[in-house]
Scaffold this motif. Sequence first.
Motif, PDB file in Angstrom:
ATOM      1  N   LEU A   1      16.508  44.931  56.008  1.00 43.36           N
ATOM      2  CA  LEU A   1      16.375  44.221  54.737  1.00 43.36           C
ATOM      3  C   LEU A   1      15.401  44.944  53.809  1.00 43.36           C
ATOM      4  O   LEU A   1      15.686  45.139  52.621  1.00 43.36           O
ATOM      5  CB  LEU A   1      15.898  42.794  54.976  1.00 43.36           C
ATOM      6  N   GLN A   2      14.271  45.365  54.350  1.00 45.76           N
ATOM      7  CA  GLN A   2      13.287  46.060  53.520  1.00 45.76           C
ATOM      8  C   GLN A   2      13.817  47.402  53.024  1.00 45.76           C
ATOM      9  O   GLN A   2      13.599  47.783  51.874  1.00 45.76           O
ATOM     10  CB  GLN A   2      11.996  46.264  54.314  1.00 45.76           C
TER      11      GLN A   2
ATOM     12  N   LEU B   1      18.626  53.388  54.152  1.00 48.48           N
ATOM     13  CA  LEU B   1      18.874  52.662  55.389  1.00 48.48           C
ATOM     14  C   LEU B   1      18.576  53.507  56.628  1.00 48.48           C
ATOM     15  O   LEU B   1      18.206  52.981  57.674  1.00 48.48           O
ATOM     16  CB  LEU B   1      20.318  52.166  55.432  1.00 48.48           C
ATOM     17  N   SER B   2      18.728  54.800  56.514  1.00 46.14           N
ATOM     18  CA  SER B   2      18.482  55.668  57.668  1.00 46.14           C
ATOM     19  C   SER B   2      17.005  55.702  58.042  1.00 46.14           C
ATOM     20  O   SER B   2      16.648  56.149  59.130  1.00 46.14           O
ATOM     21  CB  SER B   2      18.983  57.087  57.387  1.00 46.14           C
ATOM     22  N   THR B   3      16.143  55.215  57.163  1.00 49.89           N
ATOM     23  CA  THR B   3      14.690  55.237  57.410  1.00 49.89           C
ATOM     24  C   THR B   3      14.150  53.837  57.711  1.00 49.89           C
ATOM     25  O   THR B   3      12.954  53.595  57.571  1.00 49.89           O
ATOM     26  CB  THR B   3      13.946  55.821  56.193  1.00 49.89           C
ATOM     27  N   HIS B   4      15.009  52.914  58.140  1.00 46.62           N
ATOM     28  CA  HIS B   4      14.565  51.526  58.298  1.00 46.62           C
ATOM     29  C   HIS B   4      13.413  51.364  59.272  1.00 46.62           C
ATOM     30  O   HIS B   4      12.615  50.431  59.157  1.00 46.62           O
ATOM     31  CB  HIS B   4      15.739  50.624  58.698  1.00 46.62           C
ATOM     32  N   ARG B   5      13.265  52.276  60.209  1.00 45.81           N
ATOM     33  CA  ARG B   5      12.183  52.156  61.187  1.00 45.81           C
ATOM     34  C   ARG B   5      10.805  52.266  60.543  1.00 45.81           C
ATOM     35  O   ARG B   5       9.805  51.807  61.118  1.00 45.81           O
ATOM     36  CB  ARG B   5      12.341  53.220  62.278  1.00 45.81           C
ATOM     37  N   THR B   6      10.717  52.840  59.367  1.00 41.27           N
ATOM     38  CA  THR B   6       9.415  52.945  58.698  1.00 41.27           C
ATOM     39  C   THR B   6       8.931  51.579  58.211  1.00 41.27           C
ATOM     40  O   THR B   6       7.772  51.453  57.803  1.00 41.27           O
ATOM     41  CB  THR B   6       9.484  53.914  57.503  1.00 41.27           C
ATOM     42  N   PHE B   7       9.798  50.569  58.240  1.00 40.70           N
ATOM     43  CA  PHE B   7       9.441  49.229  57.782  1.00 40.70           C
ATOM     44  C   PHE B   7       9.209  48.262  58.947  1.00 40.70           C
ATOM     45  O   PHE B   7       9.275  47.044  58.766  1.00 40.70           O
ATOM     46  CB  PHE B   7      10.551  48.671  56.888  1.00 40.70           C
ATOM     47  N   ALA B   8       8.920  48.787  60.131  1.00 40.36           N
ATOM     48  CA  ALA B   8       8.806  47.949  61.325  1.00 40.36           C
ATOM     49  C   ALA B   8       7.709  46.895  61.190  1.00 40.36           C
ATOM     50  O   ALA B   8       6.663  47.126  60.568  1.00 40.36           O
ATOM     51  CB  ALA B   8       8.533  48.829  62.541  1.00 40.36           C
ATOM     52  N   LEU B   9       7.960  45.716  61.777  1.00 38.60           N
ATOM     53  CA  LEU B   9       6.982  44.640  61.821  1.00 38.60           C
ATOM     54  C   LEU B   9       6.663  44.303  63.275  1.00 38.60           C
ATOM     55  O   LEU B   9       7.514  44.422  64.154  1.00 38.60           O
ATOM     56  CB  LEU B   9       7.509  43.360  61.156  1.00 38.60           C
ATOM     57  N   GLY B  10       5.445  43.831  63.505  1.00 38.13           N
ATOM     58  CA  GLY B  10       5.088  43.328  64.817  1.00 38.13           C
ATOM     59  C   GLY B  10       5.598  41.914  65.002  1.00 38.13           C
ATOM     60  O   GLY B  10       6.013  41.256  64.045  1.00 38.13           O
ATOM     61  N   THR B  11       5.592  41.412  66.232  1.00 37.65           N
ATOM     62  CA  THR B  11       6.020  40.030  66.449  1.00 37.65           C
ATOM     63  C   THR B  11       5.071  39.090  65.703  1.00 37.65           C
ATOM     64  O   THR B  11       3.856  39.273  65.701  1.00 37.65           O
ATOM     65  CB  THR B  11       6.025  39.678  67.943  1.00 37.65           C
ATOM     66  N   GLY B  12       5.653  38.103  65.043  1.00 32.51           N
ATOM     67  CA  GLY B  12       4.860  37.137  64.304  1.00 32.51           C
ATOM     68  C   GLY B  12       4.271  37.656  63.011  1.00 32.51           C
ATOM     69  O   GLY B  12       3.460  36.970  62.375  1.00 32.51           O
ATOM     70  N   GLU B  13       4.696  38.843  62.580  1.00 30.24           N
ATOM     71  CA  GLU B  13       4.115  39.411  61.368  1.00 30.24           C
ATOM     72  C   GLU B  13       4.788  38.852  60.115  1.00 30.24           C
ATOM     73  O   GLU B  13       6.011  38.826  60.005  1.00 30.24           O
ATOM     74  CB  GLU B  13       4.231  40.937  61.368  1.00 30.24           C
ATOM     75  N   LEU B  14       3.949  38.435  59.189  1.00 34.89           N
ATOM     76  CA  LEU B  14       4.391  37.930  57.891  1.00 34.89           C
ATOM     77  C   LEU B  14       4.168  39.017  56.856  1.00 34.89           C
ATOM     78  O   LEU B  14       3.133  39.673  56.851  1.00 34.89           O
ATOM     79  CB  LEU B  14       3.578  36.688  57.519  1.00 34.89           C
ATOM     80  N   ARG B  15       5.138  39.198  55.977  1.00 30.46           N
ATOM     81  CA  ARG B  15       5.009  40.229  54.957  1.00 30.46           C
ATOM     82  C   ARG B  15       5.620  39.725  53.651  1.00 30.46           C
ATOM     83  O   ARG B  15       6.650  39.081  53.646  1.00 30.46           O
ATOM     84  CB  ARG B  15       5.720  41.508  55.423  1.00 30.46           C
ATOM     85  N   ARG B  16       4.947  40.012  52.559  1.00 27.27           N
ATOM     86  CA  ARG B  16       5.476  39.662  51.242  1.00 27.27           C
ATOM     87  C   ARG B  16       6.196  40.865  50.668  1.00 27.27           C
ATOM     88  O   ARG B  16       5.673  41.977  50.673  1.00 27.27           O
ATOM     89  CB  ARG B  16       4.347  39.235  50.306  1.00 27.27           C
ATOM     90  N   LEU B  17       7.405  40.630  50.173  1.00 28.25           N
ATOM     91  CA  LEU B  17       8.141  41.688  49.512  1.00 28.25           C
ATOM     92  C   LEU B  17       7.804  41.654  48.031  1.00 28.25           C
ATOM     93  O   LEU B  17       7.836  40.600  47.399  1.00 28.25           O
ATOM     94  CB  LEU B  17       9.650  41.499  49.707  1.00 28.25           C
ATOM     95  N   ALA B  18       7.465  42.784  47.475  1.00 27.96           N
ATOM     96  CA  ALA B  18       6.971  42.862  46.087  1.00 27.96           C
ATOM     97  C   ALA B  18       8.123  42.789  45.090  1.00 27.96           C
ATOM     98  O   ALA B  18       8.383  43.728  44.347  1.00 27.96           O
ATOM     99  CB  ALA B  18       6.158  44.119  45.876  1.00 27.96           C
TER     100      ALA B  18
END
Length: 233
Positions: free
Chosen positions: A182-183, A208-225
């Motif tokens: 999504l990110q 999309l090929s770089t989606h791993r650069t947007f990884a989140l930890g479990t329970g991580e909250l993030r705001r999309l700008a």
Amino acid sequence: MEAPAKLQNCYWILRHGLSKPNEAGLIVSSVDNGVMPEHGLADAGKEQAKQAGRTLRNALVAEKVDVRTLSIFASPFSRTQETAAIAAAELAQDGEGPESPSIQEAIELRERYFGPDFELRSHEKYPEIWAMDAKDPSVGPTGGESVLDVAARLQALVRKVESQTSGRHVLFVSHGDTLQILQALLSGAFLSQSLLAGSVETVVLKALSTHRTFALGTGELRRLAIAPNESDA
């Protein structure tokens, strides 16, 4: 449909808390397996969900947003439904009344299905999948979803939400790969300003090929700008 210059809602994302499959080191990606109660949150994951709810509550209150107006969409998997419910309960503790935001199930936010060759296998198999993704995000594991497949269903969800409301805060509760994609999707789409009208294939394939650069930890909250009236900076 003509694409707007930017999205009309402020989006937050929350990865589910530490789950029992996480603890066991198992890939649980099919809907049939994912909705089973035994594949829900571990105790530590429940605490992570509570903390995420508190963090989001504090952020919304600081911006003078009535937390009861928050729109919450969650994957149908047990670990995401539990995370959303716990976080929503924490949001209700702001002193404005007992009501918590309602939770809408969104099948588009389900876990990425990695196919029968990876289902219920060890987490150590993930690097094989991500190597495929980096090479060509339009090609997925045998019988499973590619990054492009997931991006297409996420694009459909964003389109739907954007068509139904504006100027709202929206929380998506989902899974690691899904939220990474999504990110990446939004990152690529904003470069071209055509998420709501253009083809995913032509707009964001490279991103999309770089989606791993947007990884989140479990329970991580993030705001999309991508909130209304925010600067593009």
